[in-house]
Design a protein around this motif. Structure first.
Motif, PDB file in Angstrom:
ATOM      1  N   GLY A 110     -31.934  -1.780 -30.984  1.00  0.00           N
ATOM      2  CA  GLY A 110     -31.012  -1.364 -29.938  1.00  0.00           C
ATOM      3  C   GLY A 110     -31.611  -1.022 -28.596  1.00  0.00           C
ATOM      4  N   ALA A 111     -32.853  -1.445 -28.317  1.00  0.00           N
ATOM      5  CA  ALA A 111     -33.429  -1.223 -26.990  1.00  0.00           C
ATOM      6  C   ALA A 111     -32.610  -1.998 -25.959  1.00  0.00           C
ATOM      7  CB  ALA A 111     -34.885  -1.671 -26.959  1.00  0.00           C
ATOM      8  N   ASN A 112     -32.451  -1.437 -24.771  1.00  0.00           N
ATOM      9  CA  ASN A 112     -31.663  -2.099 -23.727  1.00  0.00           C
ATOM     10  C   ASN A 112     -32.451  -3.185 -23.010  1.00  0.00           C
ATOM     11  OD1 ASN A 112     -30.762   1.047 -23.699  1.00  0.00           O
ATOM     12  ND2 ASN A 112     -29.007  -0.324 -23.433  1.00  0.00           N
ATOM     13  N   SER A 113     -33.778  -3.037 -22.998  1.00  0.00           N
ATOM     14  CA  SER A 113     -34.597  -4.042 -22.353  1.00  0.00           C
ATOM     15  C   SER A 113     -36.022  -3.941 -22.869  1.00  0.00           C
ATOM     16  CB  SER A 113     -34.587  -3.862 -20.830  1.00  0.00           C
ATOM     17  OG  SER A 113     -35.288  -4.923 -20.201  1.00  0.00           O
ATOM     18  N   ARG A 126     -37.201  -4.855 -11.493  1.00  0.00           N
ATOM     19  CA  ARG A 126     -35.992  -5.664 -11.723  1.00  0.00           C
ATOM     20  C   ARG A 126     -35.209  -5.143 -12.919  1.00  0.00           C
ATOM     21  NH1 ARG A 126     -35.597 -10.383 -14.793  1.00  0.00           N
ATOM     22  NH2 ARG A 126     -37.867 -10.443 -14.945  1.00  0.00           N
ATOM     23  N   ILE A 127     -35.926  -4.800 -13.989  1.00  0.00           N
ATOM     24  CA  ILE A 127     -35.277  -4.291 -15.197  1.00  0.00           C
ATOM     25  C   ILE A 127     -34.566  -2.976 -14.913  1.00  0.00           C
ATOM     26  CG2 ILE A 127     -35.748  -3.262 -17.460  1.00  0.00           C
ATOM     27  CD1 ILE A 127     -37.940  -5.432 -17.786  1.00  0.00           C
ATOM     28  N   GLY A 134     -25.959  -0.749 -15.238  1.00  0.00           N
ATOM     29  CA  GLY A 134     -25.298  -0.704 -16.537  1.00  0.00           C
ATOM     30  C   GLY A 134     -25.471  -1.950 -17.373  1.00  0.00           C
ATOM     31  N   HIS A 135     -26.418  -2.824 -16.998  1.00  0.00           N
ATOM     32  CA  HIS A 135     -26.619  -4.080 -17.715  1.00  0.00           C
ATOM     33  C   HIS A 135     -27.924  -4.061 -18.506  1.00  0.00           C
ATOM     34  CE1 HIS A 135     -23.328  -5.595 -15.341  1.00  0.00           C
ATOM     35  NE2 HIS A 135     -24.005  -5.450 -14.214  1.00  0.00           N
ATOM     36  N   SER A 136     -27.845  -4.390 -19.785  1.00  0.00           N
ATOM     37  CA  SER A 136     -29.054  -4.589 -20.576  1.00  0.00           C
ATOM     38  C   SER A 136     -29.644  -5.944 -20.188  1.00  0.00           C
ATOM     39  CB  SER A 136     -28.736  -4.578 -22.073  1.00  0.00           C
ATOM     40  OG  SER A 136     -28.257  -3.300 -22.466  1.00  0.00           O
ATOM     41  N   ILE A 137     -30.971  -6.055 -20.242  1.00  0.00           N
ATOM     42  CA  ILE A 137     -31.608  -7.304 -19.832  1.00  0.00           C
ATOM     43  C   ILE A 137     -32.848  -7.560 -20.672  1.00  0.00           C
ATOM     44  CG2 ILE A 137     -32.789  -6.027 -17.981  1.00  0.00           C
ATOM     45  CD1 ILE A 137     -33.026  -8.659 -16.445  1.00  0.00           C
ATOM     46  N   VAL A 138     -32.944  -8.786 -21.179  1.00  0.00           N
ATOM     47  CA  VAL A 138     -34.146  -9.224 -21.892  1.00  0.00           C
ATOM     48  C   VAL A 138     -34.700 -10.417 -21.117  1.00  0.00           C
ATOM     49  CG1 VAL A 138     -35.107 -10.117 -24.041  1.00  0.00           C
ATOM     50  CG2 VAL A 138     -33.228  -8.467 -24.107  1.00  0.00           C
ATOM     51  N   PRO A 139     -35.930 -10.311 -20.613  1.00  0.00           N
ATOM     52  CA  PRO A 139     -36.505 -11.407 -19.826  1.00  0.00           C
ATOM     53  C   PRO A 139     -36.427 -12.738 -20.575  1.00  0.00           C
ATOM     54  CG  PRO A 139     -37.891  -9.469 -19.681  1.00  0.00           C
ATOM     55  CD  PRO A 139     -36.856  -9.168 -20.712  1.00  0.00           C
ATOM     56  N   THR A 140     -36.209 -13.822 -19.824  1.00  0.00           N
ATOM     57  CA  THR A 140     -36.026 -15.136 -20.444  1.00  0.00           C
ATOM     58  C   THR A 140     -37.232 -15.558 -21.271  1.00  0.00           C
ATOM     59  OG1 THR A 140     -36.787 -16.165 -18.382  1.00  0.00           O
ATOM     60  CG2 THR A 140     -34.414 -15.956 -18.699  1.00  0.00           C
TER      61      THR A 140
END
Length: 213
Positions: A110-113, A126-127, A134-140
């Protein structure tokens, strides 16, 4: 600044807590955080007790930047209580390239990024910006690697047992800690050895410490 001039929790900048077993790592990440005007650097934590204390006293939006290990536990244990007790805290896991197994575990827990340490100078600002929105992000590049890995990745339970193995616990102690029978622990260990392509506790621990699993 007087108390009357201090911003309210609703208008204050998001607070960033940095947690890692090594204080020097916390300080290094903290120095980068101080250069990001959209957030405010909070406290450092090197163990679970200090992290709980800082999270309990945090107000407003809080972001936790978490290394793969604290002095008394790894990110699996930390994410477990953070998600349970502080569900509104947004978590960014930072790991070295050799610790990618922790990245996989962090996403599942459940990590957000996530942020690779080698790319932290460009990726972290950027993260944090996305998390503030409010956006979770996982680098491409991380997503690409996650989707290309084979299906033999360790399960959450196997990861827990491997972590306890790395802490030096015996089969009996692991069974007591997790509420399993010793035979069940032996079954899991056999599966772990097969997935890691090892045939001993020592070899399994060596791969765990190196993050090669």
């Amino acid at each position: 600044m007087t108390s009357a001039e201090k911003p309210s929790a609703a208008t204050a900048l998001p607070q960033v807590i940095v947690a890692d077993r090594q204080l020097i790592v916390c300080q290094g990440i903290g120095s980068l955080v101080t250069q990001i005007p959209e957030v405010e650097l909070g406290h450092y934590a090197t163990d679970k007790a200090s992290l709980r204390k800082h999270l309990a006293h945090a107000t407003g939006k809080t972001i936790l930047i978490l290394g793969v290990r604290l002095a008394d536990g790894d990110l699996t244990q930390v994410l477990s209580f953070v998600r349970k007790d502080y569900p509104d805290v947004m978590v960014v896991v930072v790991a070295e390239e050799t610790e990618f197994a922790f990245i996989r575990t962090a996403i599942k827990a459940g990590a957000n990024s996530v942020c690779m340490m080698g790319q932290i100078l460009t990726s972290l600002p950027r993260i944090l910006g996305k998390l503030i929105e409010g956006h979770s992000i996982v680098p491409t590049e991380v997503l690409r690697r996650l989707t290309s890995e084979n299906a033999d990745a360790l399960s959450r339970r196997e990861h827990e047992i491997l972590a306890l193995l790395g802490d030096g616990l015996t089969n009996f102690q692991i069974s007591a800690r997790l509420g399993l029978s010793e035979n069940t622990v032996k079954y899991y260990l056999k599966a772990i050895y097969q997935k890691l392509d090892v045939n001993s506790r020592g070899a399994a621990i060596a791969k765990y410490v190196a993050g090669h699993y």
